[in-house]
Scaffold this active site. Structure first.
Site, mmCIF file in Angstrom:
data_model
loop_
_atom_site.group_PDB
_atom_site.id
_atom_site.type_symbol
_atom_site.label_atom_id
_atom_site.label_comp_id
_atom_site.label_asym_id
_atom_site.label_seq_id
_atom_site.Cartn_x
_atom_site.Cartn_y
_atom_site.Cartn_z
ATOM 1 N N CYS A 134 5.022 -13.579 -5.206
ATOM 2 C CA CYS A 134 4.892 -14.848 -4.488
ATOM 3 C C CYS A 134 5.988 -15.813 -4.937
ATOM 4 O O CYS A 134 5.860 -16.470 -5.974
ATOM 5 C CB CYS A 134 3.513 -15.469 -4.696
ATOM 6 S SG CYS A 134 3.320 -17.016 -3.776
ATOM 7 N N CYS A 137 4.944 -19.547 -5.435
ATOM 8 C CA CYS A 137 4.199 -19.754 -6.683
ATOM 9 C C CYS A 137 5.114 -19.641 -7.893
ATOM 10 O O CYS A 137 4.996 -20.421 -8.844
ATOM 11 C CB CYS A 137 3.042 -18.763 -6.785
ATOM 12 S SG CYS A 137 1.747 -19.027 -5.545
#
Length: 175
Positions: A134, A137
């Site tokens: 991700c 993130c």
């Protein structure tokens, strides 16, 4: 079963992985991470990887080196990132940006009070986010860690743990 025992389960194709496991787990003090950061990160990763043998090996390595709150925080990081990494990776990858404008509506209260130092929890979360791929993130956790003055070496070590533990699991499956 400790890491040394786990390495014995890996085939001849895994010489580099065995060396990397040895290097990481025998040189914690050179990683730039505290024991809580190192073992909390390793635990959050094996909880994410969901393999009983590897989890047992890392839990045994961590035994007596960390308190129960670190294990709990590692489980929390693995659980929250299982949700967040899917959701925010979708937002990042979707070409339709209308979804980014909608409220997430996902509960993440544990991130505000994870039971360990905020920077430690961010390291756990960063490593799991890297494992789960991700980018959104990863960027968020790195920015937070740098604001907490966590060293580049410590950040890199958390990602090396992710890479090597993932390689160990793959090597074990191929053995």
């Amino acid at each position: 079963m400790a890491i040394a025992d786990y390495k014995q389960l890996l085939g001849d194709h895994s010489k580099d992985t065995k060396l990397n496991l040895s290097s990481l787990f025998s040189n914690v003090e050179q990683s730039g991470l505290t024991n809580d950061q190192f073992y909390g990160t390793a635990l959050s990763l094996v909880y994410t990887l969901s393999d009983d043998e590897l989890t047992q090996a890392v839990e045994e390595e961590a035994e007596g080196k960390i308190e129960e709150n670190v294990k709990t925080a590692a489980k929390t990081a693995a659980s929250l990132m299982a949700m967040n990494n899917i959701y925010y990776r979708f937002l990042h990858l979707s070409s339709d940006k209308q979804f980014s404008k909608l409220p997430a509506g996902l509960r993440m209260n544990a991130m505000a009070n994870p039971g360990v130092d905020k920077a430690d929890f961010e390291l756990f979360s960063l490593a799991v986010s890297a494992l789960n791929g991700c980018g959104m993130c990863i960027d968020s956790h790195v920015q937070t860690l740098l604001k907490h003055e966590v060293s580049a070496q410590a950040i890199q070590s958390s990602i090396k743990l992710a890479a090597v533990l993932n390689a160990a699991l793959t090597a074990r499956k191929l053995s």
